[in-house]
Design a protein around this motif. Sequence first.
Motif, PDB file in Angstrom:
ATOM      1  N   THR A 130      -8.807   7.505  -5.131  1.00  0.00           N
ATOM      2  CA  THR A 130      -8.872   8.955  -4.989  1.00  0.00           C
ATOM      3  C   THR A 130      -9.904   9.289  -3.929  1.00  0.00           C
ATOM      4  O   THR A 130     -10.985   8.691  -3.900  1.00  0.00           O
ATOM      5  CB  THR A 130      -9.297   9.606  -6.332  1.00  0.00           C
ATOM      6  N   ILE A 188      -4.830  10.616  -2.436  1.00  0.00           N
ATOM      7  CA  ILE A 188      -4.664   9.544  -3.426  1.00  0.00           C
ATOM      8  C   ILE A 188      -3.899   8.407  -2.764  1.00  0.00           C
ATOM      9  O   ILE A 188      -3.222   8.612  -1.754  1.00  0.00           O
ATOM     10  CB  ILE A 188      -3.929  10.008  -4.699  1.00  0.00           C
ATOM     11  N   THR A 207       0.865  -1.178   0.000  1.00  0.00           N
ATOM     12  CA  THR A 207       0.000   0.000   0.000  1.00  0.00           C
ATOM     13  C   THR A 207       0.899   1.225   0.000  1.00  0.00           C
ATOM     14  O   THR A 207       1.839   1.303   0.793  1.00  0.00           O
ATOM     15  CB  THR A 207      -0.907   0.024   1.246  1.00  0.00           C
ATOM     16  N   SER A 267     -10.440   4.421  -8.563  1.00  0.00           N
ATOM     17  CA  SER A 267     -10.452   5.217  -9.787  1.00  0.00           C
ATOM     18  C   SER A 267      -9.894   4.504 -11.011  1.00  0.00           C
ATOM     19  O   SER A 267     -10.352   4.756 -12.123  1.00  0.00           O
ATOM     20  CB  SER A 267      -9.738   6.552  -9.578  1.00  0.00           C
ATOM     21  N   ASP A 268      -8.917   3.616 -10.829  1.00  0.00           N
ATOM     22  CA  ASP A 268      -8.336   2.962 -11.995  1.00  0.00           C
ATOM     23  C   ASP A 268      -7.505   1.770 -11.536  1.00  0.00           C
ATOM     24  O   ASP A 268      -7.205   1.634 -10.351  1.00  0.00           O
ATOM     25  CB  ASP A 268      -7.448   3.940 -12.767  1.00  0.00           C
ATOM     26  N   LEU A 270      -2.682  -3.351  -9.543  1.00  0.00           N
ATOM     27  CA  LEU A 270      -2.305  -2.160  -8.799  1.00  0.00           C
ATOM     28  C   LEU A 270      -3.485  -1.210  -8.918  1.00  0.00           C
ATOM     29  O   LEU A 270      -3.722  -0.631  -9.979  1.00  0.00           O
ATOM     30  CB  LEU A 270      -1.034  -1.523  -9.360  1.00  0.00           C
ATOM     31  N   SER A 271      -4.265  -1.109  -7.845  1.00  0.00           N
ATOM     32  CA  SER A 271      -5.466  -0.269  -7.844  1.00  0.00           C
ATOM     33  C   SER A 271      -5.123   1.143  -7.402  1.00  0.00           C
ATOM     34  O   SER A 271      -4.352   1.340  -6.463  1.00  0.00           O
ATOM     35  CB  SER A 271      -6.531  -0.830  -6.899  1.00  0.00           C
ATOM     36  N   GLN A 272      -5.726   2.103  -8.068  1.00  0.00           N
ATOM     37  CA  GLN A 272      -5.528   3.509  -7.734  1.00  0.00           C
ATOM     38  C   GLN A 272      -6.809   4.045  -7.112  1.00  0.00           C
ATOM     39  O   GLN A 272      -7.914   3.791  -7.612  1.00  0.00           O
ATOM     40  CB  GLN A 272      -5.176   4.305  -8.987  1.00  0.00           C
ATOM     41  N   THR A 309      -2.445   3.981  -3.629  1.00  0.00           N
ATOM     42  CA  THR A 309      -2.459   2.778  -4.454  1.00  0.00           C
ATOM     43  C   THR A 309      -2.372   1.549  -3.548  1.00  0.00           C
ATOM     44  O   THR A 309      -1.776   1.600  -2.470  1.00  0.00           O
ATOM     45  CB  THR A 309      -1.284   2.737  -5.455  1.00  0.00           C
ATOM     46  N   GLY A 339      -2.637   6.703   0.544  1.00  0.00           N
ATOM     47  CA  GLY A 339      -3.983   6.198   0.790  1.00  0.00           C
ATOM     48  C   GLY A 339      -4.387   6.172   2.246  1.00  0.00           C
ATOM     49  O   GLY A 339      -5.354   5.503   2.614  1.00  0.00           O
TER      50      GLY A 339
END
Length: 162
Positions: free
Chosen positions: A115, A90, A81, A124-125, A111-113, A92, A84
Motif C-alpha cells: 500500500t 496498491i 507483479t 501491508s500483508d 503473495l505480498s500486498q 501485489t 504497484g
Amino acid sequence: MQCPCKSEKKLSECCGPIIDGQRQAETAEQLMRARYSAYTQVNMDFIEQTHDPETKSHIDMQSSREWAESTTWTGLEIIETKDGGVGDEIGTVLFQATFETDEGVQHHHELSQFTKRNGQWFFSDAIDPTIRTVVRSEPKIGRNDPCSCGSGKKFKKCCGNK
C-alpha cells in the motif's frame, strides 16, 4: 557486490540506496526486492520501517530477526507483479525466496500486498498462494434437500449416506 535480490545490478545501484534511506522505492516490486535484501543483511530496522503502520502490530520482530539470523538467503524469484507501479496506490508481488537453514534448502512462496501512503510504499500483508478457496459451480446440497441423483429421497438418506 551484487544485489541479493538477484536483479543483476550492484547493491549500491539497486536496493542499497533504498535500504539506507537515500531514496524511496518507486514501486511495490522495488520495495519487495529491498525488503528481501534487508532480510539477507538482518536489517530489521528497515523491515519494521517499511511495514504498513496499520498492520505493524501483527508482526513479531523478534521472531523475524531470529529467522533472518538463522537463514542463509540464496535467491529471490519475482513470479508476478500486479499493479504497484509509480502511479498506483496498491499492488501485489508474487515471489519465491530460497534459503537454507539447519533443515536444508527451503522455499518461501508468498503473495505480498503493498500500500502506498503519502507517496511511500509499505508492505501491508501476505497471503500463502498455495491455499486456494473452493468455489462451487453448483449450490451445496443440504442434508435435508432432495438427493441430486433423482431418487426422491433426502440427500442424507441416499447419496449423502455413503
